[in-house]
Design an enzyme around this catalytic site. Structure first.
Site, short mmCIF file in Angstrom:
data_model
loop_
_atom_site.label_atom_id
_atom_site.label_comp_id
_atom_site.label_asym_id
_atom_site.label_seq_id
_atom_site.Cartn_x
_atom_site.Cartn_y
_atom_site.Cartn_z
N GLY A 172 25.89 118.35 -78.83
CA GLY A 172 26.24 117.27 -79.17
C GLY A 172 25.83 116.00 -80.56
CG ASN A 198 27.48 120.83 -69.00
OD1 ASN A 198 27.30 120.24 -68.21
ND2 ASN A 198 25.93 121.09 -69.63
CD1 TRP A 199 33.70 119.54 -67.39
CD2 TRP A 199 33.72 118.39 -65.93
NE1 TRP A 199 35.14 119.99 -67.23
CE2 TRP A 199 35.32 119.54 -65.68
CE3 TRP A 199 34.69 117.68 -64.63
CZ2 TRP A 199 36.71 119.93 -65.51
CZ3 TRP A 199 35.27 118.04 -63.64
CH2 TRP A 199 36.55 118.73 -65.18
CE LYS A 200 26.47 118.24 -72.56
NZ LYS A 200 25.73 117.60 -73.92
CB SER A 221 28.46 120.83 -81.72
OG SER A 221 27.59 119.78 -81.95
CG HIS A 255 22.22 121.49 -70.43
ND1 HIS A 255 21.16 120.81 -71.47
CD2 HIS A 255 23.64 122.36 -71.42
CE1 HIS A 255 22.50 120.64 -71.70
NE2 HIS A 255 22.86 120.92 -71.90
CD GLU A 263 23.82 125.33 -74.10
OE1 GLU A 263 25.10 124.67 -74.11
OE2 GLU A 263 22.92 124.24 -74.15
N GLY A 276 30.03 121.70 -74.05
CA GLY A 276 29.89 120.28 -73.90
C GLY A 276 31.09 119.12 -74.44
N GLY A 277 30.53 118.37 -75.06
CA GLY A 277 31.61 117.53 -74.94
C GLY A 277 33.15 117.71 -74.95
CD GLU A 293 22.39 117.62 -72.49
OE1 GLU A 293 23.25 117.43 -71.16
OE2 GLU A 293 22.84 117.52 -73.34
#
Ligand code: PEP
Length: 257
Positions: A175, A9-11, A215, A97, A169, A236-237, A99
């Site tokens: 994150g 997930n590049w967000k 993470s 998600h 998640e 993610g990251g 977010e």
């Protein structure tokens, strides 16, 4: 048969040229693998989907979107429909998600509509659930997970549910660099499978892919992927670095082969 998956997930990261570079690096480095058993997915921002889709060989890396709108089409300025995603060969879509739940107030009611429109258009939802830190500290995490499932996923038909990927998640792990322990994640994944087995069947529950997200890094996924109910990761990251992302996929293949 249950599939083992790593999804990135590049967000809201990378410009289009930067995204192209990242996709090119992934495409250059990805190897041939058993596609009946494993799958690698990337979910870049909407603006990147068409070009990234052209760079990636869909035999090896599938395209996912990070969101979609619940209506077919019409006067919904700024929104993107399932048909639009389908028309550029998107196959997966992240829904729910944390977010989006947090910043865009996406309720269970909205999420159910999104899951349904995705399924109507043959897009595979990657449906995210997870508790907040205070909820875990108050020992409410099982109740939270149960209610997030009951309000959306458990309202689907068995046939619909068989096409969904679930991502657990924990919000406190997204994150933050604070990864859930393999035991904490396994316990919830097992609980999810149990709920689905009770409502539908053990066969359906056994075949479902349940990803862990929060993470994940190459140095912490091995223990998670060793667990019997953890079928991969939503990343993610670490998905913004081709080498880290592919290393995570390599570890998954190693643990599940
Ligand atoms: C995510 O956004 O789904 C996620 C798991 O992010 P990160 O890996 O950066 O914690």
């Amino acid at each position: 048969m249950r599939k083992f998956i790593v999804a990135g997930n590049w967000k809201m990261n990378t410009t289009v040229p930067e995204g192209e570079l990242l996709a090119n690096e992934i495409q250059t480095k990805i190897w041939h693998y058993d596609r009946d058993k494993f799958q690698l997915i990337v979910a870049p921002p909407y603006t990147h989907l068409a070009t990234v889709g052209q760079i990636l060989d869909s035999d090896r890396v599938k395209l996912g979107a990070q969101n979609l709108f619940w209506e077919e089409k019409g006067a919904y300025t700024g929104e993107v429909s399932a048909a639009m995603l389908k028309s550029i060969d998107v196959e997966y879509v992240i829904i729910g998600h944390s977010e989006r739940r947090k910043y865009f107030n996406e309720s269970d009611e909205i999420l159910l509509k999104k899951v349904q429109i995705a399924l109507n258009y043959n897009l595979t939802p990657i449906f995210c659930i997870g508790e907040q830190l205070e909820q875990r500290e108050a020992n409410e995490h099982f109740d939270v997970i149960k209610s997030q499932l009951e309000n959306v996923i458990l309202r689907l038909s068995a046939e619909q549910l068989s096409k969904v990927i679930i991502a657990y998640e924990p919000v406190w792990a997204i994150g933050t660099g604070k990864v859930a322990t393999p035991e904490q994640a396994q316990e919830i994944h097992h609980f999810i499978r149990q709920l689905i087995s009770e409502k539908f069947s053990s066969n359906l529950a056994n075949d479902l892919t349940i990803l862990y997200g929060g993470s994940c890094k190459p140095n912490n996924v091995a223990g998670l992927f060793e667990k019997p109910d953890i079928d991969g990761g939503l990343i993610g990251g670490a998905s913004l670095k081709a080498d880290d992302f592919l290393e995570i996929f390599k570890i998954l293949i190693d643990k599940k082969s």
